[in-house]
Motif scaffolding. Structure first.
Motif, PDB file in Angstrom:
ATOM      1  N   PHE A 163     -13.967 -11.236   4.832  1.00 30.67           N
ATOM      2  CA  PHE A 163     -13.995 -10.555   3.536  1.00 30.67           C
ATOM      3  C   PHE A 163     -13.799  -9.049   3.712  1.00 30.67           C
ATOM      4  O   PHE A 163     -13.023  -8.417   2.979  1.00 30.67           O
ATOM      5  N   THR A 164     -14.473  -8.464   4.713  1.00 34.44           N
ATOM      6  CA  THR A 164     -14.298  -7.035   4.985  1.00 34.44           C
ATOM      7  C   THR A 164     -12.860  -6.726   5.395  1.00 34.44           C
ATOM      8  O   THR A 164     -12.276  -5.724   4.970  1.00 34.44           O
ATOM      9  N   SER A 165     -12.278  -7.591   6.219  1.00 34.24           N
ATOM     10  CA  SER A 165     -10.896  -7.382   6.656  1.00 34.24           C
ATOM     11  C   SER A 165      -9.934  -7.404   5.486  1.00 34.24           C
ATOM     12  O   SER A 165      -8.990  -6.609   5.426  1.00 34.24           O
ATOM     13  N   VAL A 166     -10.158  -8.309   4.551  1.00 35.45           N
ATOM     14  CA  VAL A 166      -9.274  -8.395   3.380  1.00 35.45           C
ATOM     15  C   VAL A 166      -9.366  -7.123   2.551  1.00 35.45           C
ATOM     16  O   VAL A 166      -8.355  -6.619   2.034  1.00 35.45           O
ATOM     17  N   LEU A 167     -10.567  -6.572   2.412  1.00 38.49           N
ATOM     18  CA  LEU A 167     -10.713  -5.314   1.673  1.00 38.49           C
ATOM     19  C   LEU A 167      -9.927  -4.189   2.351  1.00 38.49           C
ATOM     20  O   LEU A 167      -9.210  -3.423   1.687  1.00 38.49           O
ATOM     21  N   VAL A 168     -10.053  -4.088   3.679  1.00 36.31           N
ATOM     22  CA  VAL A 168      -9.311  -3.049   4.412  1.00 36.31           C
ATOM     23  C   VAL A 168      -7.810  -3.277   4.271  1.00 36.31           C
ATOM     24  O   VAL A 168      -7.025  -2.333   4.073  1.00 36.31           O
ATOM     25  N   LEU A 169      -7.375  -4.538   4.379  1.00 37.21           N
ATOM     26  CA  LEU A 169      -5.950  -4.858   4.230  1.00 37.21           C
ATOM     27  C   LEU A 169      -5.430  -4.465   2.862  1.00 37.21           C
ATOM     28  O   LEU A 169      -4.309  -3.960   2.729  1.00 37.21           O
ATOM     29  N   THR A 170      -6.219  -4.697   1.843  1.00 31.31           N
ATOM     30  CA  THR A 170      -5.778  -4.380   0.479  1.00 31.31           C
ATOM     31  C   THR A 170      -5.555  -2.878   0.310  1.00 31.31           C
ATOM     32  O   THR A 170      -4.520  -2.438  -0.198  1.00 31.31           O
ATOM     33  N   ALA A 217      -0.222   8.180   7.614  1.00 28.25           N
ATOM     34  CA  ALA A 217       0.298   6.818   7.737  1.00 28.25           C
ATOM     35  C   ALA A 217      -0.059   6.171   9.067  1.00 28.25           C
ATOM     36  O   ALA A 217      -0.328   4.970   9.122  1.00 28.25           O
ATOM     37  N   MET A 218      -0.070   6.934  10.162  1.00 28.47           N
ATOM     38  CA  MET A 218      -0.337   6.320  11.470  1.00 28.47           C
ATOM     39  C   MET A 218      -1.775   5.805  11.589  1.00 28.47           C
ATOM     40  O   MET A 218      -1.979   4.655  12.008  1.00 28.47           O
ATOM     41  N   PRO A 219      -2.824   6.579  11.227  1.00 23.10           N
ATOM     42  CA  PRO A 219      -4.176   5.993  11.255  1.00 23.10           C
ATOM     43  C   PRO A 219      -4.332   4.817  10.299  1.00 23.10           C
ATOM     44  O   PRO A 219      -5.011   3.836  10.625  1.00 23.10           O
ATOM     45  N   VAL A 220      -3.693   4.903   9.135  1.00 24.91           N
ATOM     46  CA  VAL A 220      -3.757   3.789   8.184  1.00 24.91           C
ATOM     47  C   VAL A 220      -3.112   2.545   8.783  1.00 24.91           C
ATOM     48  O   VAL A 220      -3.612   1.417   8.628  1.00 24.91           O
ATOM     49  N   ASP A 221      -2.005   2.733   9.484  1.00 20.75           N
ATOM     50  CA  ASP A 221      -1.321   1.596  10.095  1.00 20.75           C
ATOM     51  C   ASP A 221      -2.186   0.967  11.188  1.00 20.75           C
ATOM     52  O   ASP A 221      -2.205  -0.268  11.342  1.00 20.75           O
ATOM     53  N   THR A 280      -5.205  -0.426   2.691  1.00 19.66           N
ATOM     54  CA  THR A 280      -4.137   0.103   3.552  1.00 19.66           C
ATOM     55  C   THR A 280      -2.772  -0.448   3.158  1.00 19.66           C
ATOM     56  O   THR A 280      -1.765   0.253   3.250  1.00 19.66           O
ATOM     57  N   GLY A 281      -2.733  -1.703   2.707  1.00 17.46           N
ATOM     58  CA  GLY A 281      -1.459  -2.283   2.290  1.00 17.46           C
ATOM     59  C   GLY A 281      -0.888  -1.619   1.053  1.00 17.46           C
ATOM     60  O   GLY A 281       0.329  -1.417   0.948  1.00 17.46           O
ATOM     61  N   LEU A 282      -1.765  -1.259   0.098  1.00 16.48           N
ATOM     62  CA  LEU A 282      -1.282  -0.567  -1.102  1.00 16.48           C
ATOM     63  C   LEU A 282      -0.680   0.786  -0.738  1.00 16.48           C
ATOM     64  O   LEU A 282       0.367   1.180  -1.268  1.00 16.48           O
ATOM     65  N   TYR A 283      -1.342   1.513   0.163  1.00 14.32           N
ATOM     66  CA  TYR A 283      -0.805   2.811   0.574  1.00 14.32           C
ATOM     67  C   TYR A 283       0.538   2.645   1.278  1.00 14.32           C
ATOM     68  O   TYR A 283       1.499   3.379   1.001  1.00 14.32           O
ATOM     69  N   GLN A 284       0.618   1.691   2.214  1.00 15.40           N
ATOM     70  CA  GLN A 284       1.873   1.481   2.935  1.00 15.40           C
ATOM     71  C   GLN A 284       2.997   1.054   1.995  1.00 15.40           C
ATOM     72  O   GLN A 284       4.145   1.468   2.164  1.00 15.40           O
ATOM     73  N   SER A 285       2.662   0.237   0.996  1.00 18.99           N
ATOM     74  CA  SER A 285       3.687  -0.202   0.046  1.00 18.99           C
ATOM     75  C   SER A 285       4.230   0.971  -0.751  1.00 18.99           C
ATOM     76  O   SER A 285       5.446   1.121  -0.923  1.00 18.99           O
ATOM     77  N   TRP A 286       3.333   1.817  -1.228  1.00 19.36           N
ATOM     78  CA  TRP A 286       3.797   3.003  -1.973  1.00 19.36           C
ATOM     79  C   TRP A 286       4.663   3.884  -1.090  1.00 19.36           C
ATOM     80  O   TRP A 286       5.702   4.387  -1.510  1.00 19.36           O
ATOM     81  N   ARG A 287       4.255   4.060   0.155  1.00 15.72           N
ATOM     82  CA  ARG A 287       4.973   4.968   1.050  1.00 15.72           C
ATOM     83  C   ARG A 287       6.358   4.440   1.396  1.00 15.72           C
ATOM     84  O   ARG A 287       7.313   5.205   1.462  1.00 15.72           O
ATOM     85  N   LEU A 302      -5.530  -3.675  12.874  1.00 15.20           N
ATOM     86  CA  LEU A 302      -6.819  -4.186  13.335  1.00 15.20           C
ATOM     87  C   LEU A 302      -7.421  -5.148  12.320  1.00 15.20           C
ATOM     88  O   LEU A 302      -8.034  -6.162  12.697  1.00 15.20           O
ATOM     89  N   ALA A 303      -7.254  -4.857  11.032  1.00 16.26           N
ATOM     90  CA  ALA A 303      -7.771  -5.769  10.006  1.00 16.26           C
ATOM     91  C   ALA A 303      -7.024  -7.097  10.028  1.00 16.26           C
ATOM     92  O   ALA A 303      -7.627  -8.167   9.878  1.00 16.26           O
ATOM     93  N   VAL A 304      -5.700  -7.032  10.209  1.00 13.49           N
ATOM     94  CA  VAL A 304      -4.916  -8.270  10.324  1.00 13.49           C
ATOM     95  C   VAL A 304      -5.401  -9.097  11.506  1.00 13.49           C
ATOM     96  O   VAL A 304      -5.575 -10.318  11.417  1.00 13.49           O
ATOM     97  N   ALA A 305      -5.623  -8.430  12.648  1.00 15.44           N
ATOM     98  CA  ALA A 305      -6.069  -9.145  13.842  1.00 15.44           C
ATOM     99  C   ALA A 305      -7.452  -9.759  13.641  1.00 15.44           C
ATOM    100  O   ALA A 305      -7.694 -10.912  14.022  1.00 15.44           O
ATOM    101  N   ALA A 306      -8.369  -8.997  13.057  1.00 10.08           N
ATOM    102  CA  ALA A 306      -9.723  -9.515  12.855  1.00 10.08           C
ATOM    103  C   ALA A 306      -9.722 -10.733  11.948  1.00 10.08           C
ATOM    104  O   ALA A 306     -10.483 -11.687  12.163  1.00 10.08           O
TER     105      ALA A 306
END
Length: 687
Positions: free
Chosen positions: A384-391, A340-344, A393-400, A349-353
């Protein structure tokens, strides 16, 4: 150049100037409302206690223990047990009873405690840095009246909690703009490093993040403790904060911001000068000879090395700052913290970019007419790349954090997550519109209003051909040409007032030229409007994200709901509970009814009145009447009650304690003779 569209009217200019400001102010106000909506909710839940909440025990327990869903930090004064008169009956010594995955703390009680209702109040700091607190009651022998009132202030609430929440929001916003704007310069528009508007944006973001981090550090003691601003001066408390995981993270963030300051000095110093000067001193090299080509290659290699060094250094500093959140908040607790910590970190970073780069693009579109179209296209790919990373990582965080569909729709965290997902969808939709404007901007020729020249020293809008961001800028008009066209550009007059007046006139003309150059291209104006809409939604999205970080995760909320505690225990009905129970003991004069009134009919102390009436409606004076309260869902009771006879046919009792909300069963036993009695029941909802 000739204009392809008529110049906008004065009213249109005013609307264009006012509407963006109104939109940003509205978005900022909405974000503030989100941030200050309430105190931070608990992240570590109280999963069990001994004695249980609302329990009635026959003998006094030797100690009180509390179990939590995750690790918490507690001190000797974290658990307090008060008798009915409000006097402490615990020894004040905290006992760590944790074992394996079980998180349990307790405190011993004094011996020889009398019967009555006791209050347990506790406060701690959960592993994800948020303060948690609560209180409940239990009784020895039988419930009694108590003078202790449960705490009304939640841990982390009040004015200090609001100030801390604002600082958290400012820290997230500063981080996003700082990292995103720097990434925009390095990845999308290298010559932007020499642009004053972008430099001001980045420096303000750095100051905001630094100030917010300092504010969180000094507010940490009152935020997790008394809730009083005066405690920011408590050096002992500050020393204790520095020894915690959160304090260490905040100090680490300040040290990394010092490294970020050095990074910015190079970015806006040597790197910006190199970009502003093109190839930095090789203008005189014609490139026809081998020596000239060698010098040019050497200069190009130096520029490439500087670009690479800034990229690596910036990524390390940005990742380190993001890690100060990941190592001290949600990602550091719960299941799979190692993943979870590396994913976070990637998520931040994706949000910031995306959002920070969007802010930089908006400033460039609004303030810098020389923004290359290729820079806009490059940012579109970065986003576009940032949105892919957000999607991902966000799915994993939501499940967790949620864990189940019921928690997604039935908890505050889940509902906020749905709102965040909706805002992201809106952002993606607006981003699609922006991509269409970007495509039109790339296809259409650059235009300027008739009679408008590019200001001296500025770069005109580039042609449709893609330009290398490292290529030297070319001015369409020289400073000498501008001076010839404008006599005011000549020698300065001897009168200082006249010189200042001419300087203001020149600045006003240059600003007017910039606005006309900016507004002449309808495709650029359309892109600016769509990016402004994205920025407004992004501000609200950032506010919702900030609230999410201070809201109890869905998994924890369901655990706490399963225990039976939480917000439901504080609900208050509108009026007293009144019920009528017919009875028949089978003996002479054994029929009648009991009217029962429970006032105020809520958790805590209540007054009970009973009127026994004959079938004709008159008072019926019976030898004995008893009442018992039972909460089957929580295995509480029966709690016996023997009311006192007030008048013939009327009995009453005060200080009747109901510890929890729920469906309570009321058993009323009526005895009409020595051998004739019956028990009637009625279920009522308390809370």
């Amino acid at each position: 150049m000739t204009a392809t569209a008529p110049a906008p009217s004065t009213a249109r200019h005013r609307a264009a100037a006012i509407l963006p400001r109104l939109a940003l102010v509205l978005a900022a106000l909405l974000a503030t409302l989100f941030t200050a909506a309430g105190p931070a909710a608990a992240h570590a839940a109280l999963t069990a206690s001994d004695p249980k909440e609302g329990a009635v025990v026959a003998t006094a327990p030797a100690r009180v223990t509390l179990s939590f869903s995750e690790q918490v930090a507690m001190g000797d004064d974290s658990i307090r047990v008060l008798d009915p008169q409000g006097k402490r009956v615990d020894t004040g010594e905290l006992r760590d009873m944790c074992s394996g995955s079980t998180v349990r703390y307790g405190t011993a009680l004094h011996s020889g405690l009398p019967d009555g209702t006791y209050t347990v109040a506790w406060q701690a700091v959960s592993a994800d840095s948020h303060p948690v607190s609560g209180a409940f009651t239990f009784s020895i022998g039988a419930p009694s009246a108590t003078s202790v009132s449960l705490p009304s202030r939640e841990a982390g609430g009040g004015p200090v909690g609001i100030a801390y929440g604002i600082a958290r929001y400012a820290a997230y916003a500063g981080f996003a703009v700082l990292v995103g704007a720097c990434a925009f310069v390095l990845l999308c528009w290298r010559r932007g490093a020499a642009q004053r508007p972008l430099q001001k944006l980045v420096l303000r973001a750095w100051v905001t993040l630094t100030a917010a981090t300092l504010a969180m550090l000094v507010l940490r003691t009152p935020y997790t403790g008394s809730g009083k601003f005066a405690d920011v001066l408590d050096l002992t408390g500050l020393r204790a904060v520095l020894e915690t995981k959160t304090g260490a993270s905040l100090v680490s963030r300040l040290l990394l911001l010092g490294a970020a300051a050095l990074f910015l000095a190079v970015l806006f110093g040597a790197y910006a000068r190199r970009q502003a000067g093109g190839t930095d001193g090789i203008e005189g090299i014609d490139g026809t000879g081998a020596a000239d080509r060698g010098k040019r290659a050497e200069k190009d290699k130096e520029a490439s090395d500087l670009q690479f060094g800034l990229g690596i250094g910036g990524a390390v500093v940005a990742g380190g700052i993001a890690a100060t959140w990941a190592l001290s908040e949600h990602a550091s607790t719960g299941i799979q913290p190692g993943v979870a910590m590396p994913v976070d970190i990637l998520h931040l970073l994706a949000v910031a970019a995306w959002l920070g780069g969007l802010t930089a693009l908006l400033v460039a579109l609004h303030k810098v007419p020389s923004l290359e179209r290729e820079a806009v296209r490059r940012f579109s790919r970065v986003a576009f790349t940032s949105v892919l990373v957000l999607t991902v990582t966000g799915l994993y965080q939501s499940w967790r954090q949620v864990g189940s569909w019921s928690a997604l729709t039935g908890t505050g965290y889940g509902r906020l997550l749905l709102i965040k997902a909706g805002l992201v969808a809106v952002l993606v939709g607006i981003g699609w519109v922006s991509r269409k404007w970007t495509a039109r901007l790339a296809e259409a020729p650059a235009v300027l209003p008739a009679g408008v020249e590019v200001p001296a020293g500025r770069v005109s809008p580039p042609s449709t051909a893609g330009s290398d961001p490292g290529e030297a800028p070319r001015a369409d008009v020289s400073r000498e040409t501008a001076r010839a066209a404008d006599p005011a550009e000549g020698a300065a007059p001897e009168d200082p007032k006249r010189a200042a007046q001419l300087a203001r006139q020149r600045a006003a003309r240059e600003n007017a030229r910039e606005r006309q150059a900016r507004d002449a291209d309808p495709n650029r104006a359309g892109l600016r409007r769509s990016v402004l809409a994205e920025a407004a939604v992004a501000v609200v999205l950032l506010a919702v994200t900030t609230v999410l970080t201070s809201t109890e995760p869905g998994r924890t909320a369901e655990k706490e709901a399963g225990r039976g505690s939480g917000a439901a225990s504080t609900a208050v009905p509108d009026r007293a509970v009144k019920v009528t129970l017919p009875f028949d003991t089978g003996g002479p004069a054994g029929k009648g009814s009991v009217r029962l009134e429970l006032d105020p009919g809520r958790v805590g102390a209540n007054t009970v009145h009973l009127w026994v009436e004959s079938p004709e409606g008159g008072p019926l004076d019976v030898p004995e009447i008893k009442v018992a309260f039972t909460l089957p869902a929580k295995d509480i009771g029966p709690l016996p009650l023997v009311p006192e006879r007030a008048t013939p046919g009327h009995w009453s009792a005060s200080g009747v304690q109901l510890p929890l909300t729920g469906e309570w069963r009321i058993d009323v036993t009526v005895r009409t003779s020595d051998i004739d009695q019956t028990t009637v029941q009625k279920t009522v909802k308390i809370g």
